[in-house]
Each structure stands twice: as structure tokens, then as C-alpha cells.
Design an enzyme around this catalytic site. Sequence first.
Site, PDB file in Angstrom:
ATOM      1  N   SER A 196      -2.749  20.555  21.908  1.00 19.24           N
ATOM      2  CA  SER A 196      -3.119  21.640  22.834  1.00 19.24           C
ATOM      3  C   SER A 196      -1.896  22.431  23.281  1.00 19.24           C
ATOM      4  O   SER A 196      -2.036  23.540  23.798  1.00 19.24           O
ATOM      5  CB  SER A 196      -3.889  21.097  24.041  1.00 19.24           C
ATOM      6  OG  SER A 196      -3.095  20.153  24.735  1.00 19.24           O
ATOM      7  N   HIS A 203       1.930  15.259  26.596  1.00 13.11           N
ATOM      8  CA  HIS A 203       3.193  15.164  25.864  1.00 13.11           C
ATOM      9  C   HIS A 203       3.912  13.888  26.294  1.00 13.11           C
ATOM     10  O   HIS A 203       4.098  13.648  27.499  1.00 13.11           O
ATOM     11  CB  HIS A 203       4.101  16.351  26.187  1.00 13.11           C
ATOM     12  CG  HIS A 203       3.649  17.665  25.608  1.00 13.11           C
ATOM     13  ND1 HIS A 203       2.591  17.796  24.739  1.00 13.11           N
ATOM     14  CD2 HIS A 203       4.158  18.921  25.774  1.00 13.11           C
ATOM     15  CE1 HIS A 203       2.457  19.074  24.403  1.00 13.11           C
ATOM     16  NE2 HIS A 203       3.386  19.773  25.015  1.00 13.11           N
ATOM     17  N   CYS A 260       6.588  22.870  28.413  1.00 10.31           N
ATOM     18  CA  CYS A 260       5.799  21.701  28.846  1.00 10.31           C
ATOM     19  C   CYS A 260       6.522  20.368  28.605  1.00 10.31           C
ATOM     20  O   CYS A 260       6.458  19.465  29.453  1.00 10.31           O
ATOM     21  CB  CYS A 260       4.431  21.719  28.186  1.00 10.31           C
ATOM     22  SG  CYS A 260       4.409  22.447  26.553  1.00 10.31           S
TER      23      CYS A 260
END
Length: 355
Positions: free
Chosen positions: A182, A245, A152
Site C-alpha cells: 500500500s 512497514h 513512511c
Amino acid sequence: MTDPRPPIKVAVLGATGAVGQTFVRLLKGHPWFELAEVAASERSTGKRYDEVTRWIEGDMPRAVTGFMVRACDPASVTAPIVFSALDSSIAGDVEAAFAAAGRLVLSNAKNYRMEPDVPLVIPEVNAGHLALLDLQRARRGWTGGIVTNANCAATMAAMALAPLHAAFGARRVFVATMQAVSGAGYPGVPSLDILGNVIPYIGEEEPKIEREMQKMLGVVAADGVRAAPFMVSAHANRVAVEHGHTVCLSVEFEREPTVDDAARVYREWKGASAVCGLPSAPEVPLHFFEHNDRPQPRRDVMRGRGMTVSVGRLRRDPLFHLKFVAMGHNTIRGAAGGSILNAELLVKTGRVGAT
Ligand code: NAP
């Protein structure tokens, strides 16, 4: 293209986890795909989805509550397109079994990302890497295949770097991440470890970011991908943010751009035209901020329904040439949404059913 009729049946492996639940949410009402099956570990198999899933966000879509959770094997799950949100401890064997059984697997796990014959794809950036599926089938004898999406944080960093790399050629890249909780799945990091805190270590994250950026921005050759020639150094940190992020980059280029040159490239970049109009494609894949204090996870993480990556704070770097900040939704753009967009591109390019 017109919507496939009837919709194509799809399954989610690892449907009870954080990314699996995001798939279930994003597939609700999808115009091309119908979620037909969910699967998870032995702990959950044979039980109702709503009994075994600790649903994290909003309400569980009503249509799936009574689904029976299946075992993660191609005899129990019959859909031709399979989204994998499996833990990496199990994803390797399971995903290979589905690909061998003729299914297209869209994987979020790390296991196959760096294999030379496996596409690692952000559709707007490197849609052409899907051509590796032909090499994969020829080499492995699979009638289906595996297409992966990246780590990610690597996704946010690669998307933000892609337009500038194409224009000026990146030579050295320094990356420091601030990654949401998360990203660690559910239940993830204990609250007493993360509240009011920063953890300067995420297992295996830094090498993944370094290698995956080079692969995604590389070029396809007969035997795999020639990695992009830039060096990457990554620092990965876990911070007390729920979703999103943030990635700070400093980059040295082959041809030094001015800040204005780079800003122009960002304003004009639209990504690969093949992606335009796909159901999950955001209108603006990269949103370029001119404000000094953006992007911010709280304000910007749901831009483009969580599929837009935001870039800002573009300025001169006294060590390299330019520095800037990128931010995107880790379980949507960085995981389930990215996988669904990959599947839509496979459908659009005629690769679904073409076994
Ligand atoms: P998670 O919340 O821990 O969920 C893991 C899932 O895998 C659960 O559905 C679990 O089922 C299933 N599972 C575990 N062991 C299994 C087994 N032996 N057989 C079958 N199923 C098994 O993890 P996550 O955050 O959703 O991540 C899923 C994958 O996506 C990982 O590979 C992760 O690295 C990757 N990823 C995550 C993110 C993110 O932002 N979270 C982003 C990109 C990629 P049970 O509930 O039945 O145990």
C-alpha cells in the site's frame, strides 16, 4: 483544549488516491475538522467523488459520496486547512500556491520535506520544529505555510530511534526495511511482481530515509534545522504485506547503553507533552514488546488506531551496540494520520488562523 466550534473546514487534495482515501476515512467524525472539499486531477475534476474513486478499504463514508471533485487550486478549494496526498509530480507548485493564498498545507509529498524552512514533523518527536513556519513566512512571503510529514519508512525508523538518540546519542545507524504494497499507492505494484516475492528496490526511498531521519532528529536553529550528527545507511525492500512497514535497525551510540538501559528508556518514553490528548494521538506512541516474535504487521499494525509504532526484538548487536525492529501503519501513522496529528498540533498551538 476544548473542541473548536464550529469545526474547522478542511480539504483533501489527491483525495482519490490511497493516502487521500485514508484521509477521508480518518476525517469521518473528527471532533475538530469537517471535511468540506475533495480535489484531484483533471481526470476526476467536476465528477462525483464516488464515480471517480476506486475505494480500497471498507465503505466510503456516506457524507462524501456526492461531493464534486474540485481542481487542485486555491480558487476552487476554499478550506483554510488543506491536506495534500498529491503525487509529487504536481505537489510542488500546487502546495506553494495554497500556502501563498494563506492556507495551511499538511503535505505527504516529498517536494518540500528537505527545504531548510519547512518543518518535517512527527509531533511526539520534534513538535518544536513547527517554529520553522515563522522563518518560512518571512523568507517566502507566504501568509499560509507548508508542514510536511516524512517518508513512511523514515517515520517508523525515526520514531523508534528518537528515545534512544535523546538518551545515548546515535552515531551510526543501519536500517533495512520491509515495506507494504500500500506504500506504492493504488494500483501500485503489479500482483505478479510482488506475490511470493521481495523487490529489493524502491525508487528514491533509501536517500529519503537517510536524510529525513537526520532532519527530524536534528535541532532547530535560526536558519533551519541542524541535522542530527549520526550517519544512516538504508536498504529499502518491497514485500507482499498489505499494510505496515517493518524496519530493522542496528545502531552505534556515543554512550553505549546496555539492553536494559535501552528497554527502560522505551518503557518510560511518552513523547512531547504538547501532543497528549490530541484527538488523533495514540495513548501509547511507541509500544515496546518484550516477546521475541513481535512486532508483526498482521497482529500489530492497527495498534492505537494505526497511530502507534511498535518496537521489539531489542538485543545486542555484535557490529554496533544495539539492534531492534520497528513497525507501523504506512498510510495512517506514515501518511494521513500523521498529517492530521500535525494539523491538530497546529490548532492547539494557536497556529491556525494566525496568519
Ligand atoms: P496515489 O494512490 O497514486 O494517488 C495520487 C493522487 O494524486 C490521486 O488522487 C490523483 O488524482 C492525484 N493526482 C495525480 N496527478 C495529479 C495532477 N496532475 N493534478 C492533481 N492531482 C493529481 O498515491 P498515494 O500512495 O496516495 O500517495 C500520495 C502522496 O503521498 C505521494 O506523494 C506519496 O509519495 C505520498 N506518500 C504515500 C505513502 C503511502 O504509504 N502510500 C506514505 C507517505 C507518503 P486522480 O485519481 O484524479 O488521478
